[in-house]
Design an enzyme around this catalytic site. Sequence first.
Site, mmCIF file in Angstrom:
data_model
loop_
_atom_site.group_PDB
_atom_site.id
_atom_site.type_symbol
_atom_site.label_atom_id
_atom_site.label_comp_id
_atom_site.label_asym_id
_atom_site.label_seq_id
_atom_site.Cartn_x
_atom_site.Cartn_y
_atom_site.Cartn_z
ATOM 1 N N GLY A 8 11.295 2.216 5.932
ATOM 2 C CA GLY A 8 11.613 1.367 4.799
ATOM 3 C C GLY A 8 12.965 1.680 4.186
ATOM 4 O O GLY A 8 13.181 1.471 2.997
ATOM 5 N N GLN A 88 4.019 -3.616 3.334
ATOM 6 C CA GLN A 88 4.020 -4.961 2.755
ATOM 7 C C GLN A 88 3.754 -4.696 1.282
ATOM 8 O O GLN A 88 2.639 -4.393 0.887
ATOM 9 C CB GLN A 88 2.923 -5.826 3.370
ATOM 10 C CG GLN A 88 3.007 -7.313 3.020
ATOM 11 C CD GLN A 88 2.935 -7.623 1.528
ATOM 12 O OE1 GLN A 88 3.966 -7.825 0.874
ATOM 13 N NE2 GLN A 88 1.737 -7.630 0.973
ATOM 14 N N SER A 89 4.778 -4.818 0.459
ATOM 15 C CA SER A 89 4.714 -4.249 -0.884
ATOM 16 C C SER A 89 4.575 -5.258 -2.013
ATOM 17 O O SER A 89 4.634 -4.879 -3.184
ATOM 18 C CB SER A 89 5.968 -3.403 -1.140
ATOM 19 O OG SER A 89 7.136 -4.187 -1.005
ATOM 20 N N THR A 158 -4.625 2.629 -1.410
ATOM 21 C CA THR A 158 -5.662 3.628 -1.683
ATOM 22 C C THR A 158 -6.147 4.267 -0.386
ATOM 23 O O THR A 158 -6.354 5.489 -0.318
ATOM 24 C CB THR A 158 -6.835 2.970 -2.437
ATOM 25 O OG1 THR A 158 -6.348 2.415 -3.663
ATOM 26 C CG2 THR A 158 -7.922 3.979 -2.746
#
EC number: 4.2.1.47
Length: 350
Positions: A8, A88-89, A158
């Site tokens: 990233g 994928q933010s 998570t």
Amino acid sequence: MKRALITGITGQDGSYLAELLLAKGYEVHGVVRRASTFTTARINHLYEDPRESLTRLNLHYGDLTDSSRLAALLLKIVPDEVYHLAAQSHVRVSFDEPLNTGECTGLGTTRLLETIHRIGVPCRFYQASSSEMFGSTPPPQNEESPLHPRSPYAAAKTYAYWMTRNYREAYGLFAVNGILFNHESPRRGETFVTRKISRAAARIALGLQKRLYLGNLDAVRDWGYAPEYVEAMWRMLQADRPDDYVVATGTALTVREFLGHSFAHVGLDWQDHVEFDERHLRPTEVNALIGDASKAERELGWRAQVHGAELARLMVAADLAAERDDPVALPHDTAPTPRAAADVPVVRRP
């Protein structure tokens, strides 16, 4: 000379982290996905810097869905530190693409951890965890707060968080979770709410845009400054033992308040220019995220300096400058407007 690998690297955090590590004397390697368009705008300026130290930046094609490529890169680079920032933010997009989000953000982390474990790379590993994992847990949230994810993105993060802890506890990896609360900058993507606001304030002030459409204005967030947060990432991997840390300012603003600070910077009343659009609402909302970073301050010596109101003004100022020079340019707060780089899989300056 230490060697770092950043997944990233072309994102907001990756670009600031690359700058930080290069300034500290690291050899930096970044993983980028092959695309039909250039994606290196945030780091192109590093190749334009005349300082000799910046010949230590290398880019490699790779993808978190390809375990064999990850193994090849780790064996080739043999990094001392791995900063796993790729994901994928976008939270809202994760509701539309839950499978892709789980594959990339969740399983991608596991592939990287398993590859490091299987081939025995003696590196320190940083996992970019998120405050979104806390979801509906009441603030303030710290390292002991229960996790209650409220989106596919948060659920994937998570899973990645617990896998990082599992590899640390099961195999002795030096693996840490940085639980970063919202952090922004002029390099933030234009689809994220803070950058949508700062860019719209600048463009409306200059007569380039008329309206801004947003969803929930009552959401409360703890907004910090991205360059400060990558410093916290680095400090986690310099610690004597691996652990997990919340990184936050401890202060909060609603989206409405962020709008107020942003538009006030250009002498406008946001209520004259902003309209509600239900398409920007999430199926499940997260009402309030406010971090308690006292552990990071106590053990890492890290503390946020820039808080939400100042951040809003900083971002609007950068967008104003960028729009005046070039209406379509991506603003760079520490570098000239970036240009397209050569399309090469590995970049090393002689």
